[in-house]
Design a protein around this motif. Structure first.
Motif, mmCIF file in Angstrom:
data_model
loop_
_atom_site.group_PDB
_atom_site.id
_atom_site.type_symbol
_atom_site.label_atom_id
_atom_site.label_comp_id
_atom_site.label_asym_id
_atom_site.label_seq_id
_atom_site.Cartn_x
_atom_site.Cartn_y
_atom_site.Cartn_z
ATOM 1 N N VAL A 1 -0.087 4.142 6.007
ATOM 2 C CA VAL A 1 -1.072 3.259 5.569
ATOM 3 C C VAL A 1 -1.186 2.373 6.468
ATOM 4 C CG1 VAL A 1 -0.352 3.762 3.170
ATOM 5 C CG2 VAL A 1 0.604 1.882 4.459
ATOM 6 N N LEU B 268 0.933 -0.972 0.178
ATOM 7 C CA LEU B 268 0.063 0.028 -0.016
ATOM 8 C C LEU B 268 0.909 1.051 -0.016
ATOM 9 C CD1 LEU B 268 -2.974 -0.683 2.505
ATOM 10 C CD2 LEU B 268 -3.137 -0.460 -0.066
ATOM 11 N N ILE C 215 -4.362 2.404 -6.864
ATOM 12 C CA ILE C 215 -3.724 1.717 -5.856
ATOM 13 C C ILE C 215 -4.133 0.180 -5.826
ATOM 14 C CG2 ILE C 215 -3.779 1.550 -3.349
ATOM 15 C CD1 ILE C 215 -4.117 4.566 -3.155
ATOM 16 N N SER D 208 2.249 7.184 -0.104
ATOM 17 C CA SER D 208 1.889 7.852 1.412
ATOM 18 C C SER D 208 2.652 6.791 2.493
ATOM 19 C CB SER D 208 0.651 7.732 1.912
ATOM 20 O OG SER D 208 0.404 7.935 3.118
ATOM 21 N N ARG E 24 -2.820 9.364 -5.696
ATOM 22 C CA ARG E 24 -3.335 8.329 -6.510
ATOM 23 C C ARG E 24 -4.906 7.871 -5.964
ATOM 24 N NH1 ARG E 24 1.039 4.067 -7.701
ATOM 25 N NH2 ARG E 24 -0.456 3.705 -9.580
ATOM 26 N N ASP E 25 -5.637 7.591 -6.914
ATOM 27 C CA ASP E 25 -6.987 7.111 -6.485
ATOM 28 C C ASP E 25 -7.018 5.730 -6.233
ATOM 29 O OD1 ASP E 25 -7.177 5.806 -8.754
ATOM 30 O OD2 ASP E 25 -8.903 6.804 -9.598
ATOM 31 N N ALA E 26 -8.120 5.218 -5.628
ATOM 32 C CA ALA E 26 -8.141 3.991 -5.111
ATOM 33 C C ALA E 26 -8.061 2.944 -6.157
ATOM 34 C CB ALA E 26 -9.536 3.839 -4.333
ATOM 35 N N THR F 280 -2.043 11.707 -0.964
ATOM 36 C CA THR F 280 -1.687 10.757 -1.959
ATOM 37 C C THR F 280 -2.641 11.207 -3.285
ATOM 38 O OG1 THR F 280 -2.056 8.564 -2.970
ATOM 39 C CG2 THR F 280 -3.423 9.238 -1.298
ATOM 40 N N ILE G 230 -10.564 0.634 -0.199
ATOM 41 C CA ILE G 230 -9.410 1.601 0.491
ATOM 42 C C ILE G 230 -10.483 2.715 0.941
ATOM 43 C CG2 ILE G 230 -7.956 3.235 -0.016
ATOM 44 C CD1 ILE G 230 -6.757 0.536 -0.572
ATOM 45 N N ILE H 197 -5.471 4.462 3.931
ATOM 46 C CA ILE H 197 -4.590 5.489 3.408
ATOM 47 C C ILE H 197 -4.533 6.732 3.961
ATOM 48 C CG2 ILE H 197 -3.445 6.630 1.374
ATOM 49 C CD1 ILE H 197 -3.973 3.734 0.239
ATOM 50 N N TYR I 138 -9.908 6.614 2.957
ATOM 51 C CA TYR I 138 -8.858 7.432 3.105
ATOM 52 C C TYR I 138 -9.114 8.235 4.562
ATOM 53 C CZ TYR I 138 -7.711 6.883 -1.645
ATOM 54 O OH TYR I 138 -7.402 6.298 -2.875
ATOM 55 N N SER J 48 0.609 4.120 -2.992
ATOM 56 C CA SER J 48 -0.007 5.294 -2.424
ATOM 57 C C SER J 48 1.164 6.384 -2.631
ATOM 58 C CB SER J 48 -0.746 5.181 -1.281
ATOM 59 O OG SER J 48 0.031 4.958 -0.332
#
Lengths: 540, 91
Positions: free
Chosen positions: A465, A456, A495, A462, A490-492, A488, A512, A484, A514, A460
């Motif tokens: 996580v 993850l 990821i 990030s 990046r969308d789910a 980030t 996922i 997450i 956020y 991501s």
């Protein structure tokens, strides 16, 4: 000279001896049902002989391991038997796994020979460009290798027409007790799968004990539910063939809903993870008396809820139900509890069936954090010693030293620390209470949450996580969700796409979330319990 | 008083909704009524069980697939038919 004599004394007939004896004793009886066809011991034996002779002719480097890239096919089963016939160990590779993970397993195992089934060709084409070492690939289902040889000139392909005729007589191999029978990989917390070599003497000890325990005979019909990358499949295959019984490979589509398969084939020996009982119950498949052919029903791989044991007992009234327990490191299963509808419900803790007593010839003890034995009734970590306990991880002295330990007051005996939290009662019965770390089980598969966190983080960008097992039904985890937080971009979808490339299907988060912050506990570590609370509140 | 087409429609709608919730919408799949939901990776085993729970909630009947081969009920059409044939009370 003395040394040579000693080695000869130690060597023993390999695990394959059981199958070979059954070929002699029951040539005309069915050994395997797969893809709608039956194979007798005689015909399966001949195919195995041919494959084994080919492997021996090919392997000039005397590599002790051969990989099998196949799934629920005749080639899968014949390859396992053929590799055993050469005295080597097999490394099962599941074609459904991400290529990335297969590459890591191949690299770690250092295999140079691989057998592949028709069902794995697509995976093979994705895998080969990633393997630097020259591989020899056996393709018993293919007649012509020209296309593959053209596409991958670096590797060598042996198709059915170029295999040995098997005219050479193959004796049952004499093997060292420590020779690897199979190498499996479990989830590791660093993102690298952890190899567990299981020896010939480990498996033989298990197979002999279990065959006697369940009085396995040539009239038995065994279920084969488990993927080969899961060590419970070793029970299915080798306990079955040891005594001339027939193995029924459950087709992929029926694994989740096997009721009709059990009835159609009048199976006598059942072995699955408990989750299957939950699935079947939801589908209305556990009617009283539905599976009256079953003699024994074994469950292993994750906690067995008492409610599931009761439901199964009604559906399989003639069957003895046993809850088995055992990490891969202690070979298939090492403790067992026999279910009794009248008395057992009252001894369950948190609605979970006890894991029972340790198998004969083994020793179990419960230790505290300082690795001292605790008194009866006190919770602690289950540790195991005996002939089924393996020697340690593949090329991983650090992890081996962590988990395979000596305990004060027990001399130089080696114990495997399971990481499982248990208590033991006066009678010696063990009760599973949970884990001391972040390992969870999904449909019986071991999952280190840190390994998912690792992926993850990669996906991501990030650092904050976390993953948790969710939802949980009857004390069994159904899947994983990921959290997450922090920025980030990046969308789910992206990821999860990365997770699917890196992780086997059962480890990929189903969702996922956020968060602004990952909750931490007093020690500054991710508070996974608080994350579960968030999910519970959301559901309520 | 559900008809097969109605039930199929509701199942399809549920699948689309759940896939969106699970961030699977990027993997574009035109879910056809006779497509095997599991073999084609549209639902995993848990997803399929969740679908059955949903179907139970709209038909008000316990599901019974005990005498069927999975081939017969892992598509939208197959599932609707299996449920209405084997659980005639909901029809």
């Amino acid at each position: 000279m003395t040394e040579l004599v000693e080695i000869q004394n130690l060597a023993m007939p390999g695990l394959i001896a059981g199958f070979r004896n059954s070929v002699e004793r029951f040539p005309a009886r069915p050994a395997l049902f797969v893809d709608g066809d039956y194979l007798t011991y005689d015909s399966l034996g001949k195919l195995v002989h041919k494959l084994a002779a080919t492997i021996l002719e090919l392997d000039h480097n005397q590599n002790p391991l051969v990989a099998v890239l196949a799934h629920r096919s005749l080639t899968a089963y014949a390859s396992v038997l053929a590799i055993q016939s050469t005295g080597k160990g097999y490394v099962p590779l599941n074609p459904k796994m991400p290529v990335e993970r297969l590459v890591k397993m191949l690299r770690q195992s250092e295999c140079e020979v691989l057998t592949a089934g028709r069902e794995a060709l697509q995976t093979l084409e994705g895998l080969l460009p990633r393997v630097e070492r020259r591989l020899t690939i056996l393709l018993p289902d293919l007649a012509d290798e020209a296309t593959l040889s053209c596409a991958f000139p670096h590797h060598r392909f042996i198709t059915s027409d170029r295999m040995s005729h098997g005219s050479r007589d193959l004796a049952i191999p004499c093997v060292s007790p420590d020779a690897v029978a199979y190498l499996l990989f479990t989830s590791g917390s660093t993102g690298e799968p952890k190899g567990v070599p299981v020896s010939q003497s480990n498996v033989k000890s298990y197979v002999q004990y279990v065959c006697d325990k369940y009085q396995v005979n040539e009239h038995d019909r065994f279920s084969q539910m488990f993927d080969m990358t899961f060590d419970l499949s070793v029970h299915d295959m080798f306990v079955c063939w040891e005594r001339g019984a027939c193995l029924y490979s459950v087709p992929e589509k029926s694994v989740m809903a096997p009721a009709k398969f059990i009835k159609d084939h009048q199976l006598t020996m059942w072995f699955s993870v408990p989750s299957v009982v939950g699935f079947m119950s939801k589908m209305g498949m556990l009617k009283p008396g539905a599976f009256s052919s079953l003699r024994f029903s074994l469950f292993c791989g994750e906690p067995l809820p008492a409610a599931y044991a009761s439901l199964w007992q009604e559906a399989a009234p003639q069957s003895v139900i046993e809850n088995l327990y055992g990490p891969t490191e202690t070979t298939i299963a090492i403790t067992g509890f026999r279910w009794n509808s009248r008395n057992s419900p009252s001894v369950c803790v948190n609605g979970i069936v006890p894991i029972g007593w340790v198998f004969e010839g083994h020793t179990a003890c419960v230790i505290d954090q300082e690795r001292n034995p605790v008194s009866t009734g006190t919770r602690g970590e289950l540790s195991l010693a005996g002939p089924q306990v393996t020697l340690g991880y593949l090329n991983n002295p650090y992890q081996t030293a962590e988990q395979f330990v000596q305990l004060r007051s027990y001399g130089d005996r080696v114990w495997y620390r399971t990481g499982d939290l248990v208590t033991q009662d006066q009678s010696g019965c063990f009760y599973y209470l949970g884990r001391i770390d972040h390992q969870v089980k999904i449909r019986g598969y071991r999952v280190e949450l840190q390994e998912i966190d690792f992926v993850l983080r990669e996906a991501s960008g990030s650092l904050q996580v976390a993953s948790v097992a969710w939802p949980v039904t009857e004390g069994i985890a159904d899947g994983i969700v990921g959290f997450i937080c922090g920025g980030t971009n990046r969308d789910a979808n992206a990821i999860l796409g990365h997770c699917r490339e890196m992780l086997p299907e059962y480890m990929v988060p189903r969702q996922i979330y956020y968060l602004d912050d990952i909750p931490l506990n007093v020690n500054g570590k991710t508070d996974r319990l608080k994350l579960i609370k968030i999910l519970e509140n959301q559901e309520a | 008083m559900l008809r097969e087409e109605e039930l199929s429609g509701q199942i399809k709608e549920w699948i689309t909704r759940t896939r969106n919730e699970q961030n699977l919408s990027a993997v574009k799949v035109d879910v056809k009524e006779d497509m095997d939901l599991i073999a084609n990776g549209i639902l995993d085993s848990i997803g399929f069980i969740e679908l059955l729970v949903y179907v139970e909630s709209i038909t008000g009947q316990k599901i019974d697939l005990s005498d069927l081969d999975p081939d017969e009920f892992t598509s939208i059409k197959g599932l609707s038919r299996s449920i209405l044939i084997h659980n005639p009370q909901s029809a």
